[in-house]
Motif scaffolding. Structure first.
Motif, mmCIF file in Angstrom:
data_model
loop_
_atom_site.group_PDB
_atom_site.id
_atom_site.type_symbol
_atom_site.label_atom_id
_atom_site.label_comp_id
_atom_site.label_asym_id
_atom_site.label_seq_id
_atom_site.Cartn_x
_atom_site.Cartn_y
_atom_site.Cartn_z
ATOM 1 N N MET A 1 -5.210 -58.550 -47.258
ATOM 2 C CA MET A 1 -4.652 -59.900 -47.378
ATOM 3 C C MET A 1 -3.640 -60.149 -46.261
ATOM 4 O O MET A 1 -2.640 -59.455 -46.156
ATOM 5 N N GLU A 2 -3.937 -61.119 -45.431
ATOM 6 C CA GLU A 2 -3.040 -61.440 -44.325
ATOM 7 C C GLU A 2 -1.986 -62.452 -44.771
ATOM 8 O O GLU A 2 -2.280 -63.407 -45.484
ATOM 9 N N ILE A 3 -0.744 -62.218 -44.357
ATOM 10 C CA ILE A 3 0.349 -63.142 -44.652
ATOM 11 C C ILE A 3 0.616 -63.961 -43.400
ATOM 12 O O ILE A 3 0.912 -63.411 -42.333
ATOM 13 N N SER A 4 0.508 -65.290 -43.535
ATOM 14 C CA SER A 4 0.612 -66.162 -42.364
ATOM 15 C C SER A 4 2.033 -66.649 -42.098
ATOM 16 O O SER A 4 2.256 -67.465 -41.210
ATOM 17 N N LYS A 5 3.006 -66.163 -42.865
ATOM 18 C CA LYS A 5 4.394 -66.590 -42.689
ATOM 19 C C LYS A 5 4.955 -66.128 -41.349
ATOM 20 O O LYS A 5 4.521 -65.113 -40.784
ATOM 21 N N LYS A 6 5.953 -66.854 -40.850
ATOM 22 C CA LYS A 6 6.654 -66.477 -39.625
ATOM 23 C C LYS A 6 7.842 -65.582 -39.993
ATOM 24 O O LYS A 6 8.682 -65.960 -40.817
ATOM 25 N N LEU A 7 7.915 -64.390 -39.387
ATOM 26 C CA LEU A 7 8.962 -63.427 -39.682
ATOM 27 C C LEU A 7 9.931 -63.308 -38.518
ATOM 28 O O LEU A 7 9.511 -63.258 -37.359
ATOM 29 N N PHE A 8 11.219 -63.249 -38.845
ATOM 30 C CA PHE A 8 12.244 -63.088 -37.814
ATOM 31 C C PHE A 8 13.131 -61.913 -38.191
ATOM 32 O O PHE A 8 13.718 -61.889 -39.273
ATOM 33 N N PHE A 9 13.228 -60.923 -37.294
ATOM 34 C CA PHE A 9 14.046 -59.731 -37.519
ATOM 35 C C PHE A 9 15.350 -59.846 -36.739
ATOM 36 O O PHE A 9 15.338 -59.901 -35.511
ATOM 37 N N GLY A 131 7.573 -44.377 -46.815
ATOM 38 C CA GLY A 131 8.863 -44.696 -47.399
ATOM 39 C C GLY A 131 8.794 -45.047 -48.868
ATOM 40 O O GLY A 131 7.725 -45.231 -49.457
ATOM 41 N N THR A 132 9.968 -45.132 -49.481
ATOM 42 C CA THR A 132 10.117 -45.635 -50.838
ATOM 43 C C THR A 132 11.148 -46.747 -50.776
ATOM 44 O O THR A 132 12.259 -46.541 -50.286
ATOM 45 N N THR A 133 10.792 -47.922 -51.264
ATOM 46 C CA THR A 133 11.680 -49.079 -51.185
ATOM 47 C C THR A 133 11.910 -49.674 -52.563
ATOM 48 O O THR A 133 10.960 -49.910 -53.315
ATOM 49 N N ALA A 134 13.171 -49.885 -52.888
ATOM 50 C CA ALA A 134 13.534 -50.629 -54.099
ATOM 51 C C ALA A 134 13.858 -52.055 -53.703
ATOM 52 O O ALA A 134 14.458 -52.303 -52.653
ATOM 53 N N LEU A 135 13.438 -53.014 -54.540
ATOM 54 C CA LEU A 135 13.679 -54.425 -54.259
ATOM 55 C C LEU A 135 14.266 -55.128 -55.477
ATOM 56 O O LEU A 135 13.934 -54.790 -56.617
ATOM 57 N N CYS A 136 15.127 -56.108 -55.211
ATOM 58 C CA CYS A 136 15.614 -56.976 -56.279
ATOM 59 C C CYS A 136 15.811 -58.371 -55.701
ATOM 60 O O CYS A 136 15.901 -58.551 -54.481
ATOM 61 N N GLU A 144 7.070 -64.894 -57.764
ATOM 62 C CA GLU A 144 5.975 -64.880 -56.783
ATOM 63 C C GLU A 144 6.487 -64.474 -55.404
ATOM 64 O O GLU A 144 5.838 -63.687 -54.698
ATOM 65 N N GLN A 145 7.628 -64.986 -55.013
ATOM 66 C CA GLN A 145 8.214 -64.633 -53.710
ATOM 67 C C GLN A 145 8.596 -63.159 -53.668
ATOM 68 O O GLN A 145 8.431 -62.486 -52.645
ATOM 69 N N LEU A 146 9.097 -62.646 -54.778
ATOM 70 C CA LEU A 146 9.474 -61.242 -54.838
ATOM 71 C C LEU A 146 8.255 -60.335 -54.717
ATOM 72 O O LEU A 146 8.298 -59.302 -54.034
ATOM 73 N N ILE A 147 7.161 -60.724 -55.350
ATOM 74 C CA ILE A 147 5.916 -59.945 -55.262
ATOM 75 C C ILE A 147 5.393 -59.936 -53.821
ATOM 76 O O ILE A 147 4.917 -58.902 -53.329
ATOM 77 N N LYS A 148 5.523 -61.059 -53.119
ATOM 78 C CA LYS A 148 5.081 -61.108 -51.717
ATOM 79 C C LYS A 148 5.943 -60.194 -50.845
ATOM 80 O O LYS A 148 5.437 -59.519 -49.940
ATOM 81 N N ALA A 149 7.242 -60.167 -51.137
ATOM 82 C CA ALA A 149 8.138 -59.266 -50.397
ATOM 83 C C ALA A 149 7.767 -57.817 -50.668
ATOM 84 O O ALA A 149 7.777 -56.977 -49.758
ATOM 85 N N LYS A 150 7.420 -57.520 -51.903
ATOM 86 C CA LYS A 150 6.995 -56.163 -52.274
ATOM 87 C C LYS A 150 5.757 -55.757 -51.470
ATOM 88 O O LYS A 150 5.652 -54.624 -50.986
ATOM 89 N N THR A 151 4.846 -56.702 -51.286
ATOM 90 C CA THR A 151 3.632 -56.440 -50.491
ATOM 91 C C THR A 151 3.988 -56.064 -49.057
ATOM 92 O O THR A 151 3.364 -55.175 -48.470
ATOM 93 N N LEU A 152 4.982 -56.726 -48.494
ATOM 94 C CA LEU A 152 5.407 -56.412 -47.130
ATOM 95 C C LEU A 152 5.887 -54.962 -47.031
ATOM 96 O O LEU A 152 5.537 -54.242 -46.086
ATOM 97 N N PHE A 153 6.667 -54.523 -48.011
ATOM 98 C CA PHE A 153 7.227 -53.174 -47.958
ATOM 99 C C PHE A 153 6.200 -52.102 -48.334
ATOM 100 O O PHE A 153 6.370 -50.934 -47.983
ATOM 101 N N GLU A 154 5.136 -52.499 -49.018
ATOM 102 C CA GLU A 154 4.073 -51.546 -49.316
ATOM 103 C C GLU A 154 3.300 -51.164 -48.062
ATOM 104 O O GLU A 154 2.544 -50.186 -48.069
ATOM 105 N N ALA A 155 3.522 -51.886 -46.974
ATOM 106 C CA ALA A 155 2.918 -51.521 -45.687
ATOM 107 C C ALA A 155 3.594 -50.300 -45.078
ATOM 108 O O ALA A 155 3.059 -49.695 -44.140
ATOM 109 N N ILE A 156 4.779 -49.910 -45.591
ATOM 110 C CA ILE A 156 5.481 -48.732 -45.060
ATOM 111 C C ILE A 156 5.664 -47.659 -46.130
ATOM 112 O O ILE A 156 6.489 -46.765 -45.996
#
Length: 270
Positions: A1-9, A131-136, A144-156
């Motif tokens: 699943m591709e996320i089309s959002k724009k990310l800024f670090f 890695g192991t990441t905790a999110l809140c 829904e936004q939190l689940i999408k963020a979780k998906t991002l961190f599951e990439a690492i």
């Protein structure tokens, strides 16, 4: 699943690069949808070349076009960053902070807008995508936004959603935890050398032993206590070593050490 959002670090250090690497390798986010900023220009140019992402020296301009803003700067630099960005964060944007000790409320109050804030606590094995990441989530983030963020961190690696009041313990367990394992590995190597092995052999066997033991825990899903008993045989070498650990109250030492980490995490918290 591709996320089309724009990310800024904001901040392009080791952890930010680990996240970018995971997102790009997993094809979750296209490189052209990632923009990076850092105060060290040489580092920024190296990141751009390595991952084919865009760079921005002006935070404000980049934030205006971003959907997800990663704060990956040192905690002590956060107040300055908030002053630089708070007027540019658009409605509907999500801020994800990986800064230790910085609470969602502190970020919300500093930005002074009803902006979505997610706090993440990744650890250094993210650098090798393990890695192991905790999110809140803060007050203005949907499930829904939190689940999408979780998906991002599951990439690492692996990611879990936890209450924010558990983050001090998570910091002591998984945030600092890799250092405990590295320390044990170091001590095992040193002991083996004193007992007659050359340094290279001691390192090779210590590293593989810890790697293999961790993999057994992960793959078999067998509790550590049970695996320990499988290795141990009556009156054998393992039992002799474990009895010494118990006599030296290793369990108490570990508990006290982690309690100190929790205490320090609370001191640093904002």
């Amino acid at each position: 699943m591709e996320i089309s959002k724009k990310l800024f670090f904001i901040g392009s250090g080791n952890m930010a690069q680990a996240i970018i690497s995971g997102l790009v390798q997993s094809k979750l986010v296209r490189p052209e949808n990632i923009v990076c900023n850092d105060v060290v220009k040489d580092k920024l140019e190296a990141v751009a070349q390595k991952f084919a992402v865009a760079i921005a020296e002006n935070k404000g301009e980049a934030i205006i076009g971003s959907d997800i803003i990663f704060l990956s700067v040192k905690p002590q630099n956060m107040p300055q960053v908030f002053e630089e960005i708070k007027h540019f964060v658009k409605k509907g944007a999500i801020i994800i902070s990986i800064a230790a000790g910085i609470t969602t409320k502190f970020i919300e109050d500093s930005i002074a807008k009803e902006v979505g804030v997610i706090r993440a606590m990744p650890n250094t094995p993210a650098l090798v995508l393990e890695g192991t990441t905790a999110l809140c989530k803060g007050r203005y983030v949907s499930d829904e936004q939190l689940i999408k963020a979780k998906t991002l961190f599951e990439a690492i690696g692996k990611a879990e959603i936890l209450p924010e009041d558990k983050f001090d313990v998570i910091t002591a367990l998984s945030g600092s935890g890799p250092a405990y394992v590295f320390y044990l590995c170091e001590l095992m190597q040193k002991a083996a050398e004193k007992l007659g092995l050359d340094a290279a052999t001691a390192e090779k066997f210590a590293v593989q032993t810890i790697y293999g033991a961790g993999k057994m825990l992960d793959i078999t899903k067998t509790p550590a206590a049970k695996l320990k008993e499988i290795v141990k045989s009556p009156n054998g070498t393992t039992e002799a070593a474990l009895k010494h650990f118990e006599a030296q109250k290793l369990e108490e030492i570990v508990e006290k050490a982690m309690s100190e980490a929790v205490r320090r995490s609370k001191e640093l918290s904002r």
